[in-house]
Motif scaffolding. Sequence first.
Motif, PDB file in Angstrom:
ATOM      1  N   ILE A 214       0.862  -1.176   0.000  1.00  0.00           N
ATOM      2  CA  ILE A 214       0.000   0.000   0.000  1.00  0.00           C
ATOM      3  C   ILE A 214       0.896   1.223   0.000  1.00  0.00           C
ATOM      4  N   TYR A 215       0.752   2.084  -1.027  1.00  0.00           N
ATOM      5  CA  TYR A 215       1.612   3.262  -1.121  1.00  0.00           C
ATOM      6  C   TYR A 215       1.258   4.262  -0.023  1.00  0.00           C
ATOM      7  N   GLY A 216       2.288   4.821   0.611  1.00  0.00           N
ATOM      8  CA  GLY A 216       2.063   5.782   1.681  1.00  0.00           C
ATOM      9  C   GLY A 216       1.442   5.117   2.895  1.00  0.00           C
ATOM     10  N   ASP A 217       0.526   5.829   3.536  1.00  0.00           N
ATOM     11  CA  ASP A 217      -0.099   5.283   4.749  1.00  0.00           C
ATOM     12  C   ASP A 217      -1.492   4.712   4.486  1.00  0.00           C
ATOM     13  N   GLY A 218      -1.885   4.680   3.214  1.00  0.00           N
ATOM     14  CA  GLY A 218      -3.170   4.079   2.860  1.00  0.00           C
ATOM     15  C   GLY A 218      -4.370   4.985   3.054  1.00  0.00           C
ATOM     16  N   THR A 219      -4.141   6.229   3.441  1.00  0.00           N
ATOM     17  CA  THR A 219      -5.272   7.142   3.658  1.00  0.00           C
ATOM     18  C   THR A 219      -5.678   7.885   2.393  1.00  0.00           C
ATOM     19  N   GLN A 220      -4.914   7.727   1.298  1.00  0.00           N
ATOM     20  CA  GLN A 220      -5.334   8.347   0.046  1.00  0.00           C
ATOM     21  C   GLN A 220      -6.666   7.723  -0.400  1.00  0.00           C
ATOM     22  N   THR A 221      -7.527   8.533  -0.962  1.00  0.00           N
ATOM     23  CA  THR A 221      -8.875   8.064  -1.297  1.00  0.00           C
ATOM     24  C   THR A 221      -9.082   7.999  -2.804  1.00  0.00           C
ATOM     25  N   ARG A 222      -9.959   7.084  -3.208  1.00  0.00           N
ATOM     26  CA  ARG A 222     -10.326   6.912  -4.600  1.00  0.00           C
ATOM     27  C   ARG A 222     -11.826   6.638  -4.690  1.00  0.00           C
ATOM     28  N   GLN A 254     -18.650   7.977  -3.901  1.00  0.00           N
ATOM     29  CA  GLN A 254     -18.277   7.430  -2.599  1.00  0.00           C
ATOM     30  C   GLN A 254     -16.765   7.544  -2.422  1.00  0.00           C
ATOM     31  N   GLU A 255     -16.329   8.144  -1.333  1.00  0.00           N
ATOM     32  CA  GLU A 255     -14.897   8.290  -1.053  1.00  0.00           C
ATOM     33  C   GLU A 255     -14.426   7.106  -0.216  1.00  0.00           C
ATOM     34  N   THR A 256     -13.455   6.363  -0.741  1.00  0.00           N
ATOM     35  CA  THR A 256     -12.947   5.162  -0.075  1.00  0.00           C
ATOM     36  C   THR A 256     -11.432   5.234   0.004  1.00  0.00           C
ATOM     37  N   THR A 257     -10.869   5.046   1.187  1.00  0.00           N
ATOM     38  CA  THR A 257      -9.413   5.015   1.277  1.00  0.00           C
ATOM     39  C   THR A 257      -8.900   3.699   0.695  1.00  0.00           C
ATOM     40  N   VAL A 258      -7.647   3.729   0.285  1.00  0.00           N
ATOM     41  CA  VAL A 258      -7.040   2.505  -0.243  1.00  0.00           C
ATOM     42  C   VAL A 258      -6.995   1.439   0.850  1.00  0.00           C
ATOM     43  N   SER A 259      -6.760   1.844   2.073  1.00  0.00           N
ATOM     44  CA  SER A 259      -6.773   0.876   3.181  1.00  0.00           C
ATOM     45  C   SER A 259      -8.159   0.263   3.365  1.00  0.00           C
ATOM     46  N   GLU A 260      -9.209   1.075   3.277  1.00  0.00           N
ATOM     47  CA  GLU A 260     -10.575   0.550   3.390  1.00  0.00           C
ATOM     48  C   GLU A 260     -10.889  -0.418   2.263  1.00  0.00           C
ATOM     49  N   MET A 261     -10.479  -0.075   1.056  1.00  0.00           N
ATOM     50  CA  MET A 261     -10.703  -0.985  -0.062  1.00  0.00           C
ATOM     51  C   MET A 261      -9.964  -2.296   0.160  1.00  0.00           C
ATOM     52  N   THR A 262      -8.723  -2.207   0.653  1.00  0.00           N
ATOM     53  CA  THR A 262      -7.927  -3.409   0.888  1.00  0.00           C
ATOM     54  C   THR A 262      -8.583  -4.298   1.940  1.00  0.00           C
ATOM     55  N   PHE A 281       3.210  -1.218   4.070  1.00  0.00           N
ATOM     56  CA  PHE A 281       3.174   0.144   3.558  1.00  0.00           C
ATOM     57  C   PHE A 281       4.508   0.500   2.914  1.00  0.00           C
ATOM     58  N   GLY A 282       4.434   1.078   1.712  1.00  0.00           N
ATOM     59  CA  GLY A 282       5.623   1.522   1.002  1.00  0.00           C
ATOM     60  C   GLY A 282       5.584   3.025   0.792  1.00  0.00           C
ATOM     61  N   PRO A 283       6.560   3.587   0.070  1.00  0.00           N
ATOM     62  CA  PRO A 283       6.596   5.033  -0.152  1.00  0.00           C
ATOM     63  C   PRO A 283       5.473   5.492  -1.085  1.00  0.00           C
ATOM     64  N   MET A 284       5.089   6.747  -0.961  1.00  0.00           N
ATOM     65  CA  MET A 284       4.123   7.342  -1.886  1.00  0.00           C
ATOM     66  C   MET A 284       4.731   7.422  -3.286  1.00  0.00           C
ATOM     67  N   GLY A 287       3.343  12.069  -8.224  1.00  0.00           N
ATOM     68  CA  GLY A 287       2.190  12.391  -9.063  1.00  0.00           C
ATOM     69  C   GLY A 287       0.858  11.942  -8.510  1.00  0.00           C
ATOM     70  N   ASP A 288       0.860  11.134  -7.448  1.00  0.00           N
ATOM     71  CA  ASP A 288      -0.405  10.684  -6.866  1.00  0.00           C
ATOM     72  C   ASP A 288      -1.070  11.824  -6.090  1.00  0.00           C
ATOM     73  N   VAL A 289      -2.402  11.875  -6.144  1.00  0.00           N
ATOM     74  CA  VAL A 289      -3.143  12.834  -5.325  1.00  0.00           C
ATOM     75  C   VAL A 289      -3.668  12.095  -4.098  1.00  0.00           C
ATOM     76  N   MET A 290      -3.883  12.844  -3.021  1.00  0.00           N
ATOM     77  CA  MET A 290      -4.299  12.214  -1.773  1.00  0.00           C
ATOM     78  C   MET A 290      -5.792  11.904  -1.726  1.00  0.00           C
ATOM     79  N   ARG A 291      -6.619  12.795  -2.283  1.00  0.00           N
ATOM     80  CA  ARG A 291      -8.061  12.575  -2.206  1.00  0.00           C
ATOM     81  C   ARG A 291      -8.665  12.667  -3.606  1.00  0.00           C
TER      82      ARG A 291
END
Length: 328
Positions: A214-222, A254-262, A281-284, A287-291
């Motif tokens: 999971i890139y970063g801390d997994g709080t980025q949303t998609r 619907q806003e879902t964090t990557v951690s929630e999806m996982t 957890f790996g590095p971000m 070019g990725d956006v957080m939300r």
Amino acid sequence: MNWLITGGCGFIGRALIARLLDEGAQAVRVLDNLSVGSRADLAQVTDFTEMGDRAGNDNWPDGVTLLEGDILDTQAVTQAVSGADIVVHLAANTGVGPSVEDPMGDCRTNVVGTLNMLEACRHAGTKRFVFASSGAPLGVQTPPLHEEMAPHPASPYGASKLAGEGYCSAYYHCFGVETVVLRFGNVYGEGSGHKQSVVAKFTKQALSGERLEIYGDGTQTRDFIHISDLIDAVIRAATKPGVGGETFQIATAQETTVSEMTKALLAVMKDEGLTEPETYFGPMRDGDVMRNFSDTSKAREKLEWVSQVSLEDGLRRTIRYFVAADTV
């Protein structure tokens, strides 16, 4: 209606072809350079014939016809577009990572390739041109994303897709090509074996017994949208009167964090009797956006479209597809 689908051997293209055939479409032409999807992939959906190399071919036989060619090849594009009523332009360099590695290649495919398609449609008199975009042109924003936001792309991919959107607008206003821009959310689902987006990637890795990064801390949303919902939106955008020149956010709102999806993915795997993989957890990524999630009210109003498939149901369908594909 004669349908031309660029990138039709890919994930979204094959799903669209299957739906069109189910709904009685008679003539579908595919333009694909086979760099991602293949003839074998297309054959899993339907029988097809190969198109000859005669330029300006207006012969549209019933069923699906494949023209192997690149959207950077103006002769192939002209041949493919000739006689098309509707063009769904899916062929593209996809993803943030590849665009960061090769910005010039990303630009050539996504900007020049799209311009080639629009120019061919202008001269051929094509009725409707549907352009596959994403939330990437809007880039760094406070979501929910909506169509009136000023774009701030955070990656070369976002910039190239924004340029494509700009050319769609220009060709609508200057030349009367009925362009419709669809900004897709994070598409997942059955048939996504070649995709490297997070759901497909994690599903394949999990079934192979690999750890999930999971890139970063997994709080980025998609905003994760199932392929069946997306195809509904594409068909409406291609056929509904009065939406030429419009742009639509196509997602679930619907806003879902990557951690929630996982976590949801692992829960479905457990329900299906599968081994749950480890995560770390790996590095971000650059070019990725957080939300990132969308306001889809415009699509609901003008396309009369809303998503129907829940994340849990969509993940279950996806996992069952990959399990069945692995055992065939």
